[in-house]
Design an enzyme around this catalytic site. Structure first.
Site, PDB file in Angstrom:
ATOM      1  N   GLY A 131       0.823  -1.202   0.000  1.00  0.00           N
ATOM      2  CA  GLY A 131       0.000   0.000   0.000  1.00  0.00           C
ATOM      3  C   GLY A 131       0.858   1.253   0.000  1.00  0.00           C
ATOM      4  O   GLY A 131       1.023   1.880   1.054  1.00  0.00           O
ATOM      5  N   SER A 133       1.505   3.608  -3.430  1.00  0.00           N
ATOM      6  CA  SER A 133       1.052   4.627  -4.385  1.00  0.00           C
ATOM      7  C   SER A 133      -0.363   5.102  -4.093  1.00  0.00           C
ATOM      8  O   SER A 133      -1.216   4.342  -3.620  1.00  0.00           O
ATOM      9  CB  SER A 133       1.115   4.078  -5.813  1.00  0.00           C
ATOM     10  OG  SER A 133       2.440   3.829  -6.200  1.00  0.00           O
ATOM     11  N   GLU A 248      12.421  -4.807  -3.360  1.00  0.00           N
ATOM     12  CA  GLU A 248      11.621  -4.873  -4.579  1.00  0.00           C
ATOM     13  C   GLU A 248      12.465  -4.667  -5.822  1.00  0.00           C
ATOM     14  O   GLU A 248      12.155  -5.195  -6.887  1.00  0.00           O
ATOM     15  CB  GLU A 248      10.508  -3.825  -4.515  1.00  0.00           C
ATOM     16  CG  GLU A 248       9.576  -3.847  -5.709  1.00  0.00           C
ATOM     17  CD  GLU A 248       8.417  -2.879  -5.579  1.00  0.00           C
ATOM     18  OE1 GLU A 248       7.730  -2.650  -6.574  1.00  0.00           O
ATOM     19  OE2 GLU A 248       8.202  -2.342  -4.466  1.00  0.00           O
ATOM     20  N   GLU A 366      12.653   7.860 -14.190  1.00  0.00           N
ATOM     21  CA  GLU A 366      13.132   9.180 -13.793  1.00  0.00           C
ATOM     22  C   GLU A 366      13.495   9.223 -12.308  1.00  0.00           C
ATOM     23  O   GLU A 366      14.519   9.786 -11.916  1.00  0.00           O
ATOM     24  CB  GLU A 366      12.073  10.234 -14.103  1.00  0.00           C
ATOM     25  CG  GLU A 366      11.810  10.446 -15.592  1.00  0.00           C
ATOM     26  CD  GLU A 366      10.965   9.346 -16.220  1.00  0.00           C
ATOM     27  OE1 GLU A 366      10.884   9.306 -17.461  1.00  0.00           O
ATOM     28  OE2 GLU A 366      10.390   8.515 -15.482  1.00  0.00           O
TER      29      GLU A 366
END
Length: 379
Positions: A131, A133, A248, A366
């Site tokens: 949980g 974004s 991740e 980015e």
């Protein structure tokens, strides 16, 4: 300025036997004839296969035995992940819980949280989701606005999370919420362990371009959690979440999502003798070998207790660019009818639709390059 280090690591003794064990399990249990499911397989769910891996001791491999783990090395775990991904095995159901949820609880959680959830994750029976974004805080994670407020002897959660992979099958979420009134950016954030059957939680599907249901949006409306739902220390959520993101970003899934297409390309090149296909297969093989050495170096350093966050970020960026380019180059250089049932065409068509997302998940290109630039002292 950080030091950027990539050094080779030898695979542990017994690596060959472990690879054979994984291949035998895949051969015996992965019989689905839908070849498209082999692409990006770490987001393809098969709870039965996850339970098979759990029984074989191939989930939670590095964790303490007290929590259902097997106390094996990080490099042995890397071997298992490599074999599963290279074969396109459907590992999505348990993937996040094995990669992030349980390691986070083992590092920051309470003993009660560990005992309650980690053994089920190791068994391939408990699934987790992330949980992080939000609609207005995607790449800019420090803009999280979902709130957690102390309410009596517990917490009251409100807000929304989006792009939440597998929330529809997950049992728990590790969620990042703003827990201090008036706090901004990366201050005043905390993480919570949230059972997804808690009243006040609504999960809605987000269907992707290929018609598949991986993503979800999750709404929290006056969700009440006990005090012990807090993970780690209140206000330390940013540091915990960034540590979670290192897990991740560091695995072989960051360059192997399209590898089944490379395998089919090699088969096609061998059978057809097409010079363009042969040259492209050679290009992919050399790039994959290099990325594997870099990814393995990150795994080796993590096995030594180091935190190669900069190197993991670089590997993710390079790996995403590689796996994203594979279907495009196959389409451009190999003559294919993408509407046919030919395995190479099926996988190319599937990955052309999926691959644009590869450079978004786990941090956009980015954002990653900004992290690298800071780490190298360039900004």
């Amino acid at each position: 300025m950080q030091t950027f280090t990539i050094k080779p690591f030898e695979m542990p003794s017994g690596a060959g036997a472990l690879r054979t064990q994984v291949r035998d399990i895949i051969s015996a249990h992965v019989t689905d004839g839908d070849i498209a499911r082999r692409a990006n397989c770490w987001q393809v769910n098969d709870p039965e296969f996850s339970r098979v891996l759990g029984k074989a001791g191939l989930i939670g491999m590095t964790w303490p035995k007290a929590y259902g783990g097997h106390e094996r090395s990080a490099l042995e775990r890397y071997i298992v992940l490599e074999e599963l991904l290279a074969a396109g095995a459907p590992v999505g159901a348990h993937w996040i819980a094995d990669r992030q949820t349980a390691p986070l609880l083992l590092r920051y959680g309470t003993e009660e949280q560990r005992q309650r959830w980690v053994p089920g994750i190791a068994a391939g029976e408990v699934y987790g989701c992330i949980g992080l974004s939000e609609p207005n805080a995607g790449s800019d994670l420090a803009s999280v606005r979902a709130s957690a407020r102390l309410d009596g002897d517990g917490w009251l959660l409100n807000g929304q999370k989006i792009w939440t992979t597998n929330a529809h099958i997950a049992h728990i979420m590790i969620g990042l919420f703003r827990s201090e009134d008036g706090s901004e950016r990366n201050a005043g954030l905390s993480q919570f362990l949230i059972p997804l059957d808690t009243p006040g939680i609504t999960i809605r599907p987000i269907i992707n371009l290929t018609g598949e249901h991986d993503f979800n949006e999750v709404f929290f409306e006056d969700v009440r959690l006990p005090a012990e739902a807090l993970v780690g220390v209140a206000g330390n959520g940013w540091a915990q979440a960034t540590a979670e993101l290192s897990l991740e970003r560091s695995g072989p899934e960051r360059y192997l999502s399209s590898m089944v297409l490379v395998t089919e390309l090699v088969r096609h090149a061998c059978s057809s003798g097409d010079p363009a296909a042969i040259a492209l297969a050679g290009k992919f093989a050399s790039e994959a070998w290099t990325l594997r050495q870099m990814s393995l170096a990150v795994a080796g350093r993590m096995a030594m207790g180091e935190d190669p966050a900069l190197e993991a970020t670089i590997v993710k960026d390079l790996g995403n660019s590689f796996e994203q380019a594979i279907p495009t180059l196959v389409q451009q250089l190999v003559e294919l009818d993408l509407s046919s049932g030919d395995p190479l065409a099926v996988l190319t068509a599937q990955l052309l639709q999926l691959s644009p997302s590869f450079s978004l998940r786990g941090g956009t290109r980015e954002i990653l390059r900004g992290i690298v630039a800071r780490g190298l002292g360039l900004r």
